[in-house]
Design a protein around this motif. Structure first.
Motif, PDB file in Angstrom:
ATOM      1  N   LYS A  89       0.911  -1.219  -0.091  1.00 15.45           N
ATOM      2  CA  LYS A  89       0.125  -0.029  -0.043  1.00 15.45           C
ATOM      3  C   LYS A  89       1.003   1.236  -0.220  1.00 15.45           C
ATOM      4  O   LYS A  89       0.555   2.296  -0.581  1.00 15.45           O
ATOM      5  N   ALA A  90       2.042   1.236   0.548  1.00 14.96           N
ATOM      6  CA  ALA A  90       2.745   2.486   0.934  1.00 14.96           C
ATOM      7  C   ALA A  90       3.330   2.650  -0.407  1.00 14.96           C
ATOM      8  O   ALA A  90       3.627   4.073  -0.360  1.00 14.96           O
ATOM      9  N   ASN A  91       3.768   1.826  -1.162  1.00 11.48           N
ATOM     10  CA  ASN A  91       4.537   2.168  -2.323  1.00 11.48           C
ATOM     11  C   ASN A  91       3.702   1.893  -3.761  1.00 11.48           C
ATOM     12  O   ASN A  91       4.184   2.111  -4.811  1.00 11.48           O
ATOM     13  N   TYR A  92       2.487   1.767  -3.623  1.00  8.93           N
ATOM     14  CA  TYR A  92       1.587   1.324  -4.551  1.00  8.93           C
ATOM     15  C   TYR A  92       1.522   2.579  -5.622  1.00  8.93           C
ATOM     16  O   TYR A  92       1.866   2.314  -6.956  1.00  8.93           O
ATOM     17  N   VAL A  93       1.337   3.701  -5.198  1.00  7.34           N
ATOM     18  CA  VAL A  93       1.056   4.851  -6.361  1.00  7.34           C
ATOM     19  C   VAL A  93       2.541   4.955  -7.187  1.00  7.34           C
ATOM     20  O   VAL A  93       2.424   5.041  -8.121  1.00  7.34           O
TER      21      VAL A  93
END
Length: 265
Positions: A89-93
């Motif tokens: 989630k933290a690195n998704y974008v």
């Protein structure tokens, strides 16, 4: 040395953390229905395959971020699925942006190669075939297609560590791509050795996938005259393909991170 170091560290990391195989198994299981459809309705299988490709564009960045983080932790000790979820989630974008850029570049290069090849085909037909066609023109078309393919291979070769750069070193999408290119540029020989190992693993995965498709194809039974054994063979082959895919996928996920760390730490 970096390649050997990564190969040496990978098995022990996997042995300490069999949980690393769980996300890879889940991703592989998602693709099982598509393979099964090949033996039932090949046309529907093609439609599902296209739909799954669109879904993977959205899912892969999360999967990539989570597995890279898990592999990184496994090299130092223990990891968990919580790491997969949190880091995914933290690195998704940022990974999604970089991934879309890769898709866009690949699409553009593919379109160029396609239209150049199409133009060459039309030119061959219009001139009455290869024998009567101007060899210089044919050579020019082949050279352009070859250059486009080479550019694609070089592009992928230099930016292949963008995910590791984003997850492990907190780069954004653009800087992650740039950092990957910089790392590869400064370690060309080592990265080439790494790429050869990766190519072998990728070839094995591709061969396994092809084997799975073959076993699940309705033509297999007719060609080998095995109508009664087709289903048992397909089921057994499916389990073998799934197991080998998960094992090789887990190995490569740790190996890639171990190699990146050997170059940058």
């Amino acid at each position: 040395m970096a390649v050997l170091n990564a190969l040496r560290r990978t098995p022990s990391a996997l042995a300490r953390n069999p949980v690393l195989f769980v996300p890879i198994l889940a991703l592989a299981l998602v693709q099982v229905p598509q393979l099964a459809l090949q033996s039932i309705n090949p046309l529907l299988s093609s439609v599902v395959s296209f739909a799954m490709s669109l879904v993977f564009i959205v899912v892969i960045p999360f999967f990539q971020g989570g597995t890279i983080a898990m592999a990184n932790e496994s090299l130092d000790g223990r990891t968990s699925l919580q790491t997969f979820i949190t880091e995914g989630k933290a690195n998704y974008v940022q990974i999604l942006v970089a991934y879309l850029l890769l898709v866009a570049v690949s699409f553009v290069l593919g379109i160029i190669a396609f239209f150049v090849g199409l133009f060459g085909g039309v030119l061959v037909l219009a001139s009455g075939g290869f024998e009567s066609m101007n060899l210089l023109a044919l050579g020019a078309i082949a050279a352009v297609v070859g250059i486009v393919i080479l550019l694609y291979v070089l592009f992928i070769f230099f930016v292949q560590f963008y995910g590791q750069a984003i997850v492990l070193d907190d780069y954004d999408a653009i800087d992650g791509l740039k950092h990957s290119a910089s790392v590869v540029r400064h370690h060309l020989v080592s990265t080439l050795g790494y790429a050869i190992i990766g190519g072998i693993l990728g070839g094995l995965l591709g061969g396994i996938a092809a084997l799975g498709s073959l076993l699940l194809s309705p033509r297999t039974a007719s060609v080998f005259h095995l109508p009664e054994l087709a289903l048992p063979i397909a089921v057994l082959g499916g389990f073998v393909v799934l197991g080998l895919t998960v094992l090789l996928g887990g190995f490569f996920s740790v190996y890639s991170v171990a190699f990146y760390r050997a170059l940058t730490r």
